[in-house]
Design a protein around this motif. Sequence first.
Motif, PDB file in Angstrom:
ATOM      1  N   GLU A   1      -6.200  22.752  39.475  1.00 49.91           N
ATOM      2  CA  GLU A   1      -5.140  23.608  40.020  1.00 49.91           C
ATOM      3  C   GLU A   1      -5.500  25.081  39.866  1.00 49.91           C
ATOM      4  O   GLU A   1      -5.326  25.878  40.785  1.00 49.91           O
ATOM      5  CB  GLU A   1      -3.816  23.363  39.287  1.00 49.91           C
ATOM      6  CG  GLU A   1      -3.132  22.056  39.616  1.00 49.91           C
ATOM      7  CD  GLU A   1      -2.614  22.027  41.048  1.00 49.91           C
ATOM      8  OE1 GLU A   1      -2.132  23.075  41.520  1.00 49.91           O
ATOM      9  OE2 GLU A   1      -2.719  20.960  41.679  1.00 49.91           O
ATOM     10  N   VAL A   2      -5.996  25.412  38.696  1.00 50.16           N
ATOM     11  CA  VAL A   2      -6.347  26.808  38.429  1.00 50.16           C
ATOM     12  C   VAL A   2      -7.494  27.244  39.341  1.00 50.16           C
ATOM     13  O   VAL A   2      -7.450  28.319  39.950  1.00 50.16           O
ATOM     14  CB  VAL A   2      -6.725  27.017  36.955  1.00 50.16           C
ATOM     15  CG1 VAL A   2      -7.355  28.378  36.732  1.00 50.16           C
ATOM     16  CG2 VAL A   2      -5.487  26.868  36.079  1.00 50.16           C
ATOM     17  N   VAL A   3      -8.492  26.392  39.455  1.00 53.92           N
ATOM     18  CA  VAL A   3      -9.641  26.728  40.305  1.00 53.92           C
ATOM     19  C   VAL A   3      -9.165  27.017  41.728  1.00 53.92           C
ATOM     20  O   VAL A   3      -9.592  27.992  42.363  1.00 53.92           O
ATOM     21  CB  VAL A   3     -10.669  25.580  40.310  1.00 53.92           C
ATOM     22  CG1 VAL A   3     -11.725  25.796  41.383  1.00 53.92           C
ATOM     23  CG2 VAL A   3     -11.327  25.462  38.938  1.00 53.92           C
ATOM     24  N   LYS A   4      -8.240  26.200  42.205  1.00 55.05           N
ATOM     25  CA  LYS A   4      -7.716  26.366  43.563  1.00 55.05           C
ATOM     26  C   LYS A   4      -7.005  27.714  43.691  1.00 55.05           C
ATOM     27  O   LYS A   4      -7.222  28.468  44.637  1.00 55.05           O
ATOM     28  CB  LYS A   4      -6.713  25.223  43.846  1.00 55.05           C
ATOM     29  CG  LYS A   4      -6.401  25.006  45.296  1.00 55.05           C
ATOM     30  CD  LYS A   4      -5.459  23.804  45.483  1.00 55.05           C
ATOM     31  CE  LYS A   4      -4.036  24.132  45.066  1.00 55.05           C
ATOM     32  NZ  LYS A   4      -3.104  22.978  45.145  1.00 55.05           N
ATOM     33  N   HIS A   5      -6.170  28.005  42.699  1.00 55.43           N
ATOM     34  CA  HIS A   5      -5.393  29.243  42.719  1.00 55.43           C
ATOM     35  C   HIS A   5      -6.301  30.465  42.669  1.00 55.43           C
ATOM     36  O   HIS A   5      -6.097  31.444  43.386  1.00 55.43           O
ATOM     37  CB  HIS A   5      -4.424  29.253  41.537  1.00 55.43           C
ATOM     38  CG  HIS A   5      -3.140  29.959  41.811  1.00 55.43           C
ATOM     39  ND1 HIS A   5      -2.947  31.274  41.504  1.00 55.43           N
ATOM     40  CD2 HIS A   5      -1.993  29.547  42.391  1.00 55.43           C
ATOM     41  CE1 HIS A   5      -1.723  31.633  41.869  1.00 55.43           C
ATOM     42  NE2 HIS A   5      -1.123  30.609  42.406  1.00 55.43           N
ATOM     43  N   VAL A   6      -7.316  30.388  41.823  1.00 53.29           N
ATOM     44  CA  VAL A   6      -8.252  31.507  41.707  1.00 53.29           C
ATOM     45  C   VAL A   6      -8.910  31.756  43.057  1.00 53.29           C
ATOM     46  O   VAL A   6      -9.059  32.904  43.489  1.00 53.29           O
ATOM     47  CB  VAL A   6      -9.316  31.230  40.632  1.00 53.29           C
ATOM     48  CG1 VAL A   6     -10.430  32.261  40.700  1.00 53.29           C
ATOM     49  CG2 VAL A   6      -8.679  31.222  39.248  1.00 53.29           C
ATOM     50  N   LYS A   7      -9.288  30.681  43.733  1.00 48.18           N
ATOM     51  CA  LYS A   7      -9.949  30.823  45.028  1.00 48.18           C
ATOM     52  C   LYS A   7      -9.021  31.557  46.009  1.00 48.18           C
ATOM     53  O   LYS A   7      -9.437  32.480  46.704  1.00 48.18           O
ATOM     54  CB  LYS A   7     -10.331  29.439  45.564  1.00 48.18           C
ATOM     55  CG  LYS A   7     -11.488  29.482  46.544  1.00 48.18           C
ATOM     56  CD  LYS A   7     -11.991  28.074  46.862  1.00 48.18           C
ATOM     57  CE  LYS A   7     -12.744  27.432  45.682  1.00 48.18           C
ATOM     58  NZ  LYS A   7     -13.068  25.998  45.916  1.00 48.18           N
ATOM     59  N   ASN A   8      -7.747  31.190  46.020  1.00 47.36           N
ATOM     60  CA  ASN A   8      -6.788  31.798  46.955  1.00 47.36           C
ATOM     61  C   ASN A   8      -6.524  33.273  46.669  1.00 47.36           C
ATOM     62  O   ASN A   8      -6.195  34.022  47.583  1.00 47.36           O
ATOM     63  CB  ASN A   8      -5.454  31.056  46.911  1.00 47.36           C
ATOM     64  CG  ASN A   8      -5.548  29.661  47.494  1.00 47.36           C
ATOM     65  OD1 ASN A   8      -6.471  29.360  48.246  1.00 47.36           O
ATOM     66  ND2 ASN A   8      -4.618  28.803  47.134  1.00 47.36           N
ATOM     67  N   TYR A   9      -6.611  33.659  45.408  1.00 50.84           N
ATOM     68  CA  TYR A   9      -6.204  35.011  45.032  1.00 50.84           C
ATOM     69  C   TYR A   9      -7.365  35.920  44.656  1.00 50.84           C
ATOM     70  O   TYR A   9      -7.152  37.064  44.268  1.00 50.84           O
ATOM     71  CB  TYR A   9      -5.191  34.939  43.887  1.00 50.84           C
ATOM     72  CG  TYR A   9      -3.864  34.427  44.357  1.00 50.84           C
ATOM     73  CD1 TYR A   9      -2.845  35.312  44.692  1.00 50.84           C
ATOM     74  CD2 TYR A   9      -3.642  33.071  44.534  1.00 50.84           C
ATOM     75  CE1 TYR A   9      -1.633  34.855  45.173  1.00 50.84           C
ATOM     76  CE2 TYR A   9      -2.432  32.595  45.015  1.00 50.84           C
ATOM     77  CZ  TYR A   9      -1.434  33.491  45.322  1.00 50.84           C
ATOM     78  OH  TYR A   9      -0.245  33.030  45.810  1.00 50.84           O
ATOM     79  N   GLU A  10      -8.551  35.392  44.770  1.00 49.77           N
ATOM     80  CA  GLU A  10      -9.759  36.108  44.354  1.00 49.77           C
ATOM     81  C   GLU A  10      -9.786  37.563  44.833  1.00 49.77           C
ATOM     82  O   GLU A  10     -10.020  38.491  44.056  1.00 49.77           O
ATOM     83  CB  GLU A  10     -10.972  35.344  44.891  1.00 49.77           C
ATOM     84  CG  GLU A  10     -12.284  35.894  44.395  1.00 49.77           C
ATOM     85  CD  GLU A  10     -13.418  34.884  44.567  1.00 49.77           C
ATOM     86  OE1 GLU A  10     -13.222  33.842  45.228  1.00 49.77           O
ATOM     87  OE2 GLU A  10     -14.521  35.162  44.040  1.00 49.77           O
ATOM     88  N   THR A  11      -9.517  37.750  46.101  1.00 46.66           N
ATOM     89  CA  THR A  11      -9.592  39.088  46.699  1.00 46.66           C
ATOM     90  C   THR A  11      -8.700  40.077  45.961  1.00 46.66           C
ATOM     91  O   THR A  11      -9.112  41.191  45.648  1.00 46.66           O
ATOM     92  CB  THR A  11      -9.131  39.037  48.161  1.00 46.66           C
ATOM     93  OG1 THR A  11      -9.695  37.890  48.773  1.00 46.66           O
ATOM     94  CG2 THR A  11      -9.558  40.287  48.900  1.00 46.66           C
ATOM     95  N   TYR A  12      -7.456  39.665  45.702  1.00 45.26           N
ATOM     96  CA  TYR A  12      -6.491  40.552  45.062  1.00 45.26           C
ATOM     97  C   TYR A  12      -6.839  40.767  43.599  1.00 45.26           C
ATOM     98  O   TYR A  12      -6.728  41.871  43.079  1.00 45.26           O
ATOM     99  CB  TYR A  12      -5.081  39.982  45.198  1.00 45.26           C
ATOM    100  CG  TYR A  12      -4.772  39.585  46.608  1.00 45.26           C
ATOM    101  CD1 TYR A  12      -4.813  40.527  47.639  1.00 45.26           C
ATOM    102  CD2 TYR A  12      -4.458  38.273  46.939  1.00 45.26           C
ATOM    103  CE1 TYR A  12      -4.545  40.181  48.939  1.00 45.26           C
ATOM    104  CE2 TYR A  12      -4.192  37.908  48.247  1.00 45.26           C
ATOM    105  CZ  TYR A  12      -4.242  38.860  49.246  1.00 45.26           C
ATOM    106  OH  TYR A  12      -3.983  38.517  50.543  1.00 45.26           O
ATOM    107  N   LEU A  13      -7.227  39.693  42.935  1.00 42.78           N
ATOM    108  CA  LEU A  13      -7.577  39.795  41.518  1.00 42.78           C
ATOM    109  C   LEU A  13      -8.646  40.854  41.305  1.00 42.78           C
ATOM    110  O   LEU A  13      -8.572  41.655  40.376  1.00 42.78           O
ATOM    111  CB  LEU A  13      -8.083  38.442  41.012  1.00 42.78           C
ATOM    112  CG  LEU A  13      -7.040  37.325  40.913  1.00 42.78           C
ATOM    113  CD1 LEU A  13      -7.703  35.974  40.776  1.00 42.78           C
ATOM    114  CD2 LEU A  13      -6.110  37.597  39.743  1.00 42.78           C
TER     115      LEU A  13
END
Lengths: 107, 107
Positions: free
Chosen positions: A81-93
């Motif tokens: 789940e975390v890996v998925k979320h990181v992928k989606n938000y990478e740009t903003y992070l």
Amino acid sequence: MKNATDLFFDAFANRNRFNILMQLKNKEMCAGDLQQTLGVEQTNLSHDLKCLLNCKFISVRKEGRKRVYRINNETKELVDEVVKHVKNYETYLKKCGILKEEKNGRI
Amino acid sequence: MKNATDLFFDAFANRNRFNILMQLKNKEMCAGDLQQTLGVEQTNLSHDLKCLLNCKFISVRKEGRKRVYRINNETKELVDEVVKHVKNYETYLKKCGILKEEKNGRI
DNA sequence: TTTATATATGATAAAAATTTCATATAATGA
DNA sequence: TCATTATATGAAATTTTTATCATATATAAA
């Protein structure tokens, strides 16, 4: 005073410990294998493994003089789940100036 | 050098910021409401809100001189996953001596 | 039973995160 | 425009976390 959520994040949300969990997602590994694959200090790894064990995110069994570690199933799912979320938000992070990235280049 | 996962945990796995997300799971709130409910410092809260905004975990709209914050849907789901996991592992987490709890009472 | 390998432990040093503080800005109403 | 309320900013101080170091233990092979 720390609550269960704080303790959870202390254990789970750590670079080295999360990397261990990521490796164990694919296969069981002994400490030596993890050390080589992740390129970390032996004592450091040992501390982290103990923490993950205590929290029951992983389990261990002996095999000769090695100890073979395995991630538990629920934890594996959460890692995904975390890996998925990181992928989606990478740009903003990567743009979030509050986090330490920003401080680089300012010295 | 930090990767996206590190940045994710920096933003998400923080007591104050996670508490904000927990509040916003139920309803939209302005900074003043959050301050009261969570009992945190004003400037501290402001820093944390900015971080969550930058990472796009929450969004904001103006309403008079207030700013109303709202959690985004994917983040809400992840918060729920974490809450579930914490509940399942609470017992072990509280016993994990690596984490800071142990140090209390040693001074 | 000595030696080598694999892993663990505890204390301190080093690095990073969080809090505090002093101050700034933005919007509204008097 | 001036005062007030709501919120934001940046730097320094404090606290916490992570890494390092010196050493211990446990198992197996010679």
